[in-house]
Design a protein around this motif. Structure first.
Motif, PDB file in Angstrom:
ATOM      1  N   SER A 218      39.899  32.040  30.514  1.00 12.60           N
ATOM      2  CA  SER A 218      40.169  32.988  31.711  1.00 12.60           C
ATOM      3  C   SER A 218      41.193  33.837  31.890  1.00 12.60           C
ATOM      4  CB  SER A 218      39.822  32.104  32.925  1.00 12.60           C
ATOM      5  OG  SER A 218      40.683  31.010  33.290  1.00 12.60           O
ATOM      6  N   LEU A 219      42.560  33.063  31.546  1.00  8.82           N
ATOM      7  CA  LEU A 219      43.757  33.774  31.526  1.00  8.82           C
ATOM      8  C   LEU A 219      43.920  34.947  30.609  1.00  8.82           C
ATOM      9  CD1 LEU A 219      46.266  30.744  32.596  1.00  8.82           C
ATOM     10  CD2 LEU A 219      45.215  32.628  34.164  1.00  8.82           C
ATOM     11  N   PRO A 220      43.793  34.867  29.520  1.00  3.35           N
ATOM     12  CA  PRO A 220      43.782  35.787  28.198  1.00  3.35           C
ATOM     13  C   PRO A 220      42.727  36.847  28.606  1.00  3.35           C
ATOM     14  CG  PRO A 220      43.859  33.759  27.152  1.00  3.35           C
ATOM     15  CD  PRO A 220      43.405  33.439  28.651  1.00  3.35           C
ATOM     16  N   LEU A 221      41.660  36.746  29.125  1.00  4.75           N
ATOM     17  CA  LEU A 221      40.433  37.482  29.631  1.00  4.75           C
ATOM     18  C   LEU A 221      40.817  38.254  30.628  1.00  4.75           C
ATOM     19  CD1 LEU A 221      37.151  35.600  28.365  1.00  4.75           C
ATOM     20  CD2 LEU A 221      38.469  37.385  27.262  1.00  4.75           C
ATOM     21  N   MET A 222      41.826  37.922  31.426  1.00  6.55           N
ATOM     22  CA  MET A 222      42.164  38.781  32.609  1.00  6.55           C
ATOM     23  C   MET A 222      42.909  40.268  32.132  1.00  6.55           C
ATOM     24  SD  MET A 222      41.457  37.774  35.504  1.00  6.55           S
ATOM     25  CE  MET A 222      42.634  38.629  36.516  1.00  6.55           C
ATOM     26  N   ILE A 223      43.329  39.959  30.703  1.00  8.91           N
ATOM     27  CA  ILE A 223      44.024  41.303  30.434  1.00  8.91           C
ATOM     28  C   ILE A 223      43.210  42.621  30.425  1.00  8.91           C
ATOM     29  CG2 ILE A 223      45.157  42.271  28.396  1.00  8.91           C
ATOM     30  CD1 ILE A 223      46.157  39.425  27.769  1.00  8.91           C
ATOM     31  N   PRO A 224      41.862  42.474  29.638  1.00  5.39           N
ATOM     32  CA  PRO A 224      41.137  43.737  29.848  1.00  5.39           C
ATOM     33  C   PRO A 224      40.950  44.051  31.159  1.00  5.39           C
ATOM     34  CG  PRO A 224      40.431  42.039  28.256  1.00  5.39           C
ATOM     35  CD  PRO A 224      41.204  41.323  28.866  1.00  5.39           C
ATOM     36  N   ALA A 225      40.657  43.029  32.238  1.00  6.21           N
ATOM     37  CA  ALA A 225      40.355  43.390  33.581  1.00  6.21           C
ATOM     38  C   ALA A 225      41.606  44.119  34.232  1.00  6.21           C
ATOM     39  CB  ALA A 225      40.214  42.009  34.352  1.00  6.21           C
ATOM     40  N   ILE A 226      42.780  43.649  33.942  1.00  4.81           N
ATOM     41  CA  ILE A 226      43.990  44.245  34.412  1.00  4.81           C
ATOM     42  C   ILE A 226      44.028  45.725  33.691  1.00  4.81           C
ATOM     43  CG2 ILE A 226      46.467  44.402  34.351  1.00  4.81           C
ATOM     44  CD1 ILE A 226      46.443  41.396  34.344  1.00  4.81           C
ATOM     45  N   GLY A 242      49.537  49.136  30.465  1.00  5.49           N
ATOM     46  CA  GLY A 242      50.034  48.164  29.385  1.00  5.49           C
ATOM     47  C   GLY A 242      51.255  47.600  29.906  1.00  5.49           C
ATOM     48  N   ALA A 243      52.045  47.794  30.746  1.00  8.39           N
ATOM     49  CA  ALA A 243      53.169  47.205  31.394  1.00  8.39           C
ATOM     50  C   ALA A 243      52.889  46.063  32.049  1.00  8.39           C
ATOM     51  CB  ALA A 243      54.245  48.329  31.990  1.00  8.39           C
ATOM     52  N   VAL A 244      51.845  46.391  33.001  1.00  3.10           N
ATOM     53  CA  VAL A 244      51.229  45.188  33.953  1.00  3.10           C
ATOM     54  C   VAL A 244      50.885  43.830  32.916  1.00  3.10           C
ATOM     55  CG1 VAL A 244      49.822  44.473  35.720  1.00  3.10           C
ATOM     56  CG2 VAL A 244      51.069  46.656  35.769  1.00  3.10           C
ATOM     57  N   ALA A 245      50.286  44.355  32.040  1.00  4.92           N
ATOM     58  CA  ALA A 245      49.532  43.232  31.186  1.00  4.92           C
ATOM     59  C   ALA A 245      50.566  42.520  30.417  1.00  4.92           C
ATOM     60  CB  ALA A 245      48.540  43.802  29.983  1.00  4.92           C
ATOM     61  N   VAL A 246      51.541  43.141  30.079  1.00  7.98           N
ATOM     62  CA  VAL A 246      52.509  42.400  29.540  1.00  7.98           C
ATOM     63  C   VAL A 246      53.440  41.522  30.406  1.00  7.98           C
ATOM     64  CG1 VAL A 246      54.976  42.691  28.388  1.00  7.98           C
ATOM     65  CG2 VAL A 246      53.317  44.328  27.546  1.00  7.98           C
ATOM     66  N   VAL A 247      53.269  41.973  31.557  1.00  5.60           N
ATOM     67  CA  VAL A 247      54.252  41.221  32.648  1.00  5.60           C
ATOM     68  C   VAL A 247      53.009  40.103  33.115  1.00  5.60           C
ATOM     69  CG1 VAL A 247      54.653  40.963  35.051  1.00  5.60           C
ATOM     70  CG2 VAL A 247      55.343  43.089  33.602  1.00  5.60           C
TER      71      VAL A 247
END
Length: 445
Positions: A218-226, A242-247
């Motif tokens: 679930s945590l990695p899959l939050m990246i596409p959602a972000i 992209g910056a928010v996903a890195v954070v």
């Protein structure tokens, strides 16, 4: 020296140096520098055009997406995504070959990079597929074909470059790329089910096991959602997303799933910077090469020839461009191809009254196809090296898969309403829709 002769010299030098193994950026610059010597253009102007090519705010999204992919693969948290894919489709005929495609559809929405997809899938699934008896040539062909999904679905780096160079809505390209991206993914799954190796049959995962795998991923899959949620709601630009996903990865994913990896973060940042240098210098060189082509009226000659054959028929114009980009994509990577031929594409888009997002998705799908076609076939070549099989064997195994790509490109050309339905629904302005004064609904051309 006449313009056609100079164009011929530039093209010959680029292809010659390319076949000798010189990196694409330097091959392009060799053609530009020599061609410039026969014109009134100064070398200082060429350097300025190189700088102009990379002086784009939209391109700032690329290093963030590359860093997302590097952090995900280096910290080894993608294993959880692979386990979820296995729980979902591991029992289907084809087993791990189905898992490769589903995993690629997940990971493509995190990295946006075809080369990152190839590297990760080869490491994560290449070995297990070998142990289960899959032919190495088939493994390389399937991994290469599945990795091209990253060129279409958000956050596609190819779409970012196309939008930045062509002044086309990047969010619109993201949304319009979903349908052809899913078509390639499901097309590969259907191919593997009916024509691929049977693989090892697994027991169907229970609903509880699927739920457990989903919770772990679930945590990695939050990246596409972000990425998607931020862009679609208008909260973020692609660069900010992209910056928010890195954070998110640095502050939540890695500390929660692999805290020991925190000490390797400086290495990951350096690696992502090195990886980013490759497309950046290529963009600079391709910008100068493309400007020289425009200066010598090369795009206008090709545009006049295409409109002379196709007239104003949008489908025929796109078919001829697909044929051109398929040939060019066999020799050049997508990013320099887009930059070099964007003046031509813009001219033909206007001549055929074609929606700019629709044209972009068609050409991006075509360039994705070029990544697995000879003689260059970058991602097929990479997959062959990672898997340890000769390129010619992998190419032979990939030939039947071409049907999936050709069908997808044809569908994308002839059914624009379906392809553009998602951007029209979510971001109408991205495809030219507008709201008249006092009206409540959008009007779409």
């Amino acid at each position: 020296m006449s313009a056609p002769v100079i164009l011929g010299v530039m093209t010959f030098l680029f292809l010659c140096f390319g076949y000798l193994g010189v990196p694409v950026a330097f091959s392009l610059m060799a053609g530009v520098v020599v061609g410039t010597l026969f014109t009134d253009v100064t070398l200082a102007a060429i350097v300025q055009k190189m700088f102009d090519g990379v002086d784009s705010e939209a391109l700032l999204a690329v290093p963030f997406f590359l860093l997302v992919g590097e952090l995900m693969s280096s910290a080894n948290v993608v294993v959880r995504v692979a386990n979820l894919s296995l729980a979902l489709v591991g029992h289907v005929r084809g087993g791990l070959s189905q898992v490769v495609t589903v995993f690629s559809m997940f990971f493509s929405e995190m990295s946006g990079s075809t080369t990152a997809d190839v590297a990760v899938m080869s490491r994560a699934l290449g070995g297990p597929m070998r142990k289960e008896g899959y032919e190495p040539a088939f493994i390389a062909a399937l991994i290469a074909a599945a990795s091209t999904i990253a060129a279409l679905v958000p956050p596609s780096i190819t779409a970012v470059v196309y939008g930045a160079v062509g002044n086309v809505s990047i969010a619109g390209l993201f949304m319009a790329g979903v349908v052809p991206g899913l078509m390639i993914g499901f097309g590969l799954m259907i191919y593997c089910y009916f024509f691929g190796p049977a693989g090892m049959r697994r027991k169907r995962a229970s609903l509880g096991e699927v739920g457990q795998a989903a919770r772990e991923a679930s945590l990695p899959l939050m990246i596409p959602a972000i990425l998607l949620g931020g862009i679609l709601t208008g909260w973020f630009t692609p660069t900010e997303a992209g910056a928010v996903a890195v954070v998110w990865i640095l502050a939540v994913v890695i500390p929660a799933l692999n805290p020991e990896h925190l000490k390797r973060l400086p290495h990951d940042f350096c690696e992502a910077g090195l990886i980013y240098s490759l497309p950046l210098i290529t963009i600079a060189a391709a910008s100068a090469f493309g400007w020289m082509l425009a200066y010598l009226r090369g795009p206008m000659v090709i545009s006049d020839w295409i409109t002379g054959v196709a007239g104003n028929d949008p489908q025929l114009i796109m078919l001829l461009l697909v044929a051109l980009f398929t040939i060019v994509g066999d020799f050049i990577e997508p990013v320099p191809t887009i930059i070099i031929f964007m003046p031509l594409v813009a001219s033909l888009t206007q001549a055929g009254d074609i929606n700019a997002v629709h044209m972009g998705v068609v050409l991006i799908a075509t360039l994705a196809f070029g990544l697995i076609t000879p003689p260059y076939g970058l991602v097929l070549l990479m997959a062959s090296k990672f898997v340890g099989v000769r390129f010619s064997h992998a190419l032979r195994a990939a030939l039947p898969i071409y049907v999936v790509f050709l069908a997808t490109i044809g569908f994308t050309i002839y059914f624009p309403k379906i392809v553009l339905a998602l951007p029209k629904l979510v971001i109408p302005e991205s495809v030219g829709c507008f709201k008249p004064p006092g009206a409540a609904a959008y009007i779409c051309p």
